[in-house]
Motif scaffolding. Structure first.
Motif, PDB file in Angstrom:
ATOM      1  N   ALA A 139     -13.532   4.813   3.861  1.00 47.15           N
ATOM      2  CA  ALA A 139     -12.207   4.346   4.282  1.00 47.15           C
ATOM      3  C   ALA A 139     -11.772   3.121   3.482  1.00 47.15           C
ATOM      4  O   ALA A 139     -10.596   2.996   3.103  1.00 47.15           O
ATOM      5  CB  ALA A 139     -12.214   4.031   5.776  1.00 47.15           C
ATOM      6  N   PHE A 140     -12.704   2.212   3.203  1.00 46.17           N
ATOM      7  CA  PHE A 140     -12.359   1.002   2.453  1.00 46.17           C
ATOM      8  C   PHE A 140     -12.055   1.338   0.999  1.00 46.17           C
ATOM      9  O   PHE A 140     -11.066   0.854   0.425  1.00 46.17           O
ATOM     10  CB  PHE A 140     -13.503  -0.007   2.535  1.00 46.17           C
ATOM     11  N   VAL A 141     -12.890   2.177   0.381  1.00 45.92           N
ATOM     12  CA  VAL A 141     -12.662   2.541  -1.021  1.00 45.92           C
ATOM     13  C   VAL A 141     -11.347   3.308  -1.156  1.00 45.92           C
ATOM     14  O   VAL A 141     -10.624   3.154  -2.149  1.00 45.92           O
ATOM     15  CB  VAL A 141     -13.853   3.350  -1.572  1.00 45.92           C
ATOM     16  N   ALA A 142     -11.004   4.113  -0.154  1.00 48.91           N
ATOM     17  CA  ALA A 142      -9.735   4.838  -0.183  1.00 48.91           C
ATOM     18  C   ALA A 142      -8.553   3.874  -0.175  1.00 48.91           C
ATOM     19  O   ALA A 142      -7.568   4.079  -0.891  1.00 48.91           O
ATOM     20  CB  ALA A 142      -9.641   5.800   1.003  1.00 48.91           C
ATOM     21  N   VAL A 143      -8.633   2.814   0.625  1.00 54.92           N
ATOM     22  CA  VAL A 143      -7.552   1.828   0.664  1.00 54.92           C
ATOM     23  C   VAL A 143      -7.479   1.062  -0.661  1.00 54.92           C
ATOM     24  O   VAL A 143      -6.389   0.746  -1.150  1.00 54.92           O
ATOM     25  CB  VAL A 143      -7.729   0.863   1.848  1.00 54.92           C
ATOM     26  N   LEU A 144      -8.637   0.769  -1.255  1.00 48.94           N
ATOM     27  CA  LEU A 144      -8.641   0.072  -2.542  1.00 48.94           C
ATOM     28  C   LEU A 144      -7.830   0.817  -3.598  1.00 48.94           C
ATOM     29  O   LEU A 144      -7.221   0.195  -4.475  1.00 48.94           O
ATOM     30  CB  LEU A 144     -10.075  -0.079  -3.049  1.00 48.94           C
ATOM     31  N   GLN A 145      -7.828   2.154  -3.506  1.00 51.56           N
ATOM     32  CA  GLN A 145      -7.137   2.936  -4.530  1.00 51.56           C
ATOM     33  C   GLN A 145      -5.625   2.727  -4.521  1.00 51.56           C
ATOM     34  O   GLN A 145      -4.935   3.097  -5.478  1.00 51.56           O
ATOM     35  CB  GLN A 145      -7.463   4.424  -4.367  1.00 51.56           C
ATOM     36  N   HIS A 146      -5.099   2.127  -3.459  1.00 51.76           N
ATOM     37  CA  HIS A 146      -3.662   1.837  -3.408  1.00 51.76           C
ATOM     38  C   HIS A 146      -3.302   0.601  -4.238  1.00 51.76           C
ATOM     39  O   HIS A 146      -2.120   0.341  -4.469  1.00 51.76           O
ATOM     40  CB  HIS A 146      -3.218   1.616  -1.957  1.00 51.76           C
ATOM     41  N   LEU A 147      -4.292  -0.179  -4.649  1.00 51.58           N
ATOM     42  CA  LEU A 147      -4.025  -1.416  -5.382  1.00 51.58           C
ATOM     43  C   LEU A 147      -3.903  -1.150  -6.872  1.00 51.58           C
ATOM     44  O   LEU A 147      -4.618  -0.311  -7.423  1.00 51.58           O
ATOM     45  CB  LEU A 147      -5.159  -2.416  -5.150  1.00 51.58           C
ATOM     46  N   PRO A 148      -3.039  -1.894  -7.573  1.00 52.18           N
ATOM     47  CA  PRO A 148      -3.030  -1.835  -9.036  1.00 52.18           C
ATOM     48  C   PRO A 148      -4.406  -2.244  -9.566  1.00 52.18           C
ATOM     49  O   PRO A 148      -5.138  -2.998  -8.906  1.00 52.18           O
ATOM     50  CB  PRO A 148      -1.954  -2.858  -9.427  1.00 52.18           C
ATOM     51  N   PRO A 149      -4.777  -1.770 -10.757  1.00 55.28           N
ATOM     52  CA  PRO A 149      -6.134  -2.003 -11.258  1.00 55.28           C
ATOM     53  C   PRO A 149      -6.597  -3.455 -11.236  1.00 55.28           C
ATOM     54  O   PRO A 149      -7.704  -3.744 -10.778  1.00 55.28           O
ATOM     55  CB  PRO A 149      -6.065  -1.457 -12.690  1.00 55.28           C
ATOM     56  N   ARG A 150      -5.796  -4.392 -11.696  1.00 57.60           N
ATOM     57  CA  ARG A 150      -6.260  -5.772 -11.754  1.00 57.60           C
ATOM     58  C   ARG A 150      -6.375  -6.380 -10.355  1.00 57.60           C
ATOM     59  O   ARG A 150      -7.288  -7.172 -10.090  1.00 57.60           O
ATOM     60  CB  ARG A 150      -5.342  -6.604 -12.652  1.00 57.60           C
ATOM     61  N   GLN A 151      -5.481  -6.019  -9.446  1.00 60.61           N
ATOM     62  CA  GLN A 151      -5.627  -6.484  -8.066  1.00 60.61           C
ATOM     63  C   GLN A 151      -6.912  -5.920  -7.452  1.00 60.61           C
ATOM     64  O   GLN A 151      -7.618  -6.605  -6.695  1.00 60.61           O
ATOM     65  CB  GLN A 151      -4.423  -6.059  -7.227  1.00 60.61           C
ATOM     66  N   ARG A 152      -7.204  -4.676  -7.769  1.00 60.91           N
ATOM     67  CA  ARG A 152      -8.419  -4.037  -7.270  1.00 60.91           C
ATOM     68  C   ARG A 152      -9.642  -4.833  -7.739  1.00 60.91           C
ATOM     69  O   ARG A 152     -10.555  -5.125  -6.960  1.00 60.91           O
ATOM     70  CB  ARG A 152      -8.484  -2.607  -7.803  1.00 60.91           C
ATOM     71  N   ALA A 153      -9.663  -5.164  -9.024  1.00 59.39           N
ATOM     72  CA  ALA A 153     -10.792  -5.907  -9.583  1.00 59.39           C
ATOM     73  C   ALA A 153     -10.896  -7.297  -8.962  1.00 59.39           C
ATOM     74  O   ALA A 153     -11.985  -7.753  -8.601  1.00 59.39           O
ATOM     75  CB  ALA A 153     -10.647  -6.008 -11.102  1.00 59.39           C
ATOM     76  N   VAL A 154      -9.762  -7.979  -8.829  1.00 55.90           N
ATOM     77  CA  VAL A 154      -9.762  -9.329  -8.250  1.00 55.90           C
ATOM     78  C   VAL A 154     -10.299  -9.292  -6.829  1.00 55.90           C
ATOM     79  O   VAL A 154     -11.135 -10.118  -6.439  1.00 55.90           O
ATOM     80  CB  VAL A 154      -8.345  -9.938  -8.289  1.00 55.90           C
ATOM     81  N   LEU A 155      -9.842  -8.334  -6.032  1.00 59.39           N
ATOM     82  CA  LEU A 155     -10.287  -8.260  -4.642  1.00 59.39           C
ATOM     83  C   LEU A 155     -11.793  -8.028  -4.559  1.00 59.39           C
ATOM     84  O   LEU A 155     -12.486  -8.685  -3.778  1.00 59.39           O
ATOM     85  CB  LEU A 155      -9.545  -7.148  -3.904  1.00 59.39           C
ATOM     86  N   VAL A 156     -12.309  -7.097  -5.353  1.00 61.26           N
ATOM     87  CA  VAL A 156     -13.739  -6.798  -5.313  1.00 61.26           C
ATOM     88  C   VAL A 156     -14.555  -8.003  -5.789  1.00 61.26           C
ATOM     89  O   VAL A 156     -15.554  -8.383  -5.169  1.00 61.26           O
ATOM     90  CB  VAL A 156     -14.056  -5.551  -6.160  1.00 61.26           C
ATOM     91  N   LEU A 157     -14.117  -8.619  -6.877  1.00 62.48           N
ATOM     92  CA  LEU A 157     -14.863  -9.762  -7.414  1.00 62.48           C
ATOM     93  C   LEU A 157     -14.842 -10.956  -6.461  1.00 62.48           C
ATOM     94  O   LEU A 157     -15.859 -11.626  -6.257  1.00 62.48           O
ATOM     95  CB  LEU A 157     -14.284 -10.162  -8.774  1.00 62.48           C
ATOM     96  N   ARG A 158     -13.705 -11.200  -5.842  1.00 64.96           N
ATOM     97  CA  ARG A 158     -13.586 -12.371  -4.967  1.00 64.96           C
ATOM     98  C   ARG A 158     -14.153 -12.113  -3.572  1.00 64.96           C
ATOM     99  O   ARG A 158     -14.925 -12.904  -3.042  1.00 64.96           O
ATOM    100  CB  ARG A 158     -12.113 -12.788  -4.862  1.00 64.96           C
ATOM    101  N   GLU A 159     -13.774 -11.006  -2.949  1.00 70.62           N
ATOM    102  CA  GLU A 159     -14.106 -10.772  -1.545  1.00 70.62           C
ATOM    103  C   GLU A 159     -15.476 -10.118  -1.346  1.00 70.62           C
ATOM    104  O   GLU A 159     -16.128 -10.361  -0.331  1.00 70.62           O
ATOM    105  CB  GLU A 159     -13.042  -9.880  -0.889  1.00 70.62           C
TER     106      GLU A 159
END
Length: 337
Positions: A139-159
């Protein structure tokens, strides 16, 4: 008098790169939503790193340097690619539990795919492992796919990986202010599109352990009355690569006794996928005494009931878990590698 010494730059070898393979695979999986694509991205990262290792000057850590390469590999992969999803997020509404609803399988690039825990989750501090486990839930990875690529990377790296804003800015060739802004936008999207109620099975929960045990017993006995008692009234079942998805325990049972009746006589092997217990299903193959891989069951729970069943029908999955393509209809079952 002792002779003065000077620091000699360390020489890195393939084993130093391999040390980071698992965490890089987890990072790429969260970004790409595909276990196969993540493995390919990490392999490409290792190849690029090995070729450039002689030019690595040590101004950043080896880990940061590898993450920079992996990020660029993933950004190239995501450029122009469509968002991966689950059937419930793609189709307009639930399907009827009849064979004609199945339709044709859609291409692999459409769907989010599962991943084996052993390929992506770290060892070590229990708190870090818990965060990592939550961040690979379907469910979390599915929601991540809604983010633009760089936002996706920032969220994973930071959070998820707990990098500082300055570290992420350096890795992405950006500014701290830009990273913080991207993180805020990503958080807003996740708040808006947050995972559906309920959660993946918790291996440490006695309630969920009993639920999984009862699910296995009911499915292997093909006791639909017992299975129905385990299902939430609004349970959802889907079967990627098909767009079909069902809603409601009555329709799920109707499917099992109708188009899905060939699953009678199946056996289930426990594995760990996407941060929780899962089950590899082998069903009768038509050859006496032999069952062949059919699906990976990933379950989502709501209290003491199964709220969602995602059956992944990808024939590559047994290898991902170190399992064979076939098992005996009777006798001992293999364990996941």
């Amino acid at each position: 008098m002792a002779q003065a010494t000077t620091d000699v730059p360390r020489t890195y070898g393939p084993e130093d790169l391999e040390h980071f393979r698992r965490e890089l695979t987890g990072y790429c999986y969260r970004l790409l939503g595909s276990a196969a694509d993540a493995e390919d991205a990490v392999q490409a990262t290792m190849l690029r790193a090995w070729k450039a290792l002689g030019r690595f000057d040590g101004r950043s850590s080896l880990r940061t340097w590898l993450y920079r390469i992996a990020s660029n590999v993933c950004f190239d992969e995501m450029a122009g690619a469509r968002r991966r999803a689950l059937p419930v997020d793609v189709s307009a509404g639930p399907s009827e539990p009849v064979a004609s609803s199945l339709g044709r399988p859609l291409e692999d690039a459409v769907w989010l795919t599962p991943v084996a825990d052993a390929r992506v989750l770290p060892d070590g501090d229990p708190a870090d492992v818990a965060v990592a486990r939550e961040s690979v839930r379907l469910a979390f990875v599915a929601v991540l796919q809604h983010l633009p690529p760089r936002q996706r990377a920032v969220l994973v790296l930071r959070e998820v990986l707990r990098w500082s804003a300055d570290e992420v800015a350096d890795l992405l060739g950006s500014t701290t202010a830009s990273v913080n802004s991207a993180l805020q936008r990503a958080r807003a999207t996740l708040a808006e599109r947050g995972p559906r109620p309920g959660g993946a099975l918790d291996a440490l929960s006695a309630e969920h352990a009993l639920l999984l045990q009862r699910y296995v017993a009911a499915f292997e006995a093909y006791d639909m009355e017992a299975l129905a008692q385990l299902l939430h009234a609004d349970v959802v079942q889907s079967m990627p690569p098909y767009a079909l998805w069902l809603r409601g325990s009555d329709d799920v049972v109707a499917w099992h006794v109708g188009p899905g009746a060939a699953c009678r006589g199946s056996r289930l092997v426990p594995v760990r996928a996407n941060g929780s217990p899962a089950l590899v299903q082998y069903k009768p193959s038509g050859e006496p005494g032999v069952l062949r891989f059919w699906a990976l069951h990933v379950l989502r729970a709501d209290g003491d009931r199964v709220a969602e069943i995602t059956n992944f029908l990808d024939p590559r999955l047994p290898a991902l878990f170190g399992l064979p393509d076939t098992v005996p209809a009777r006798g001992p079952l293999p364990t996941a590698g």
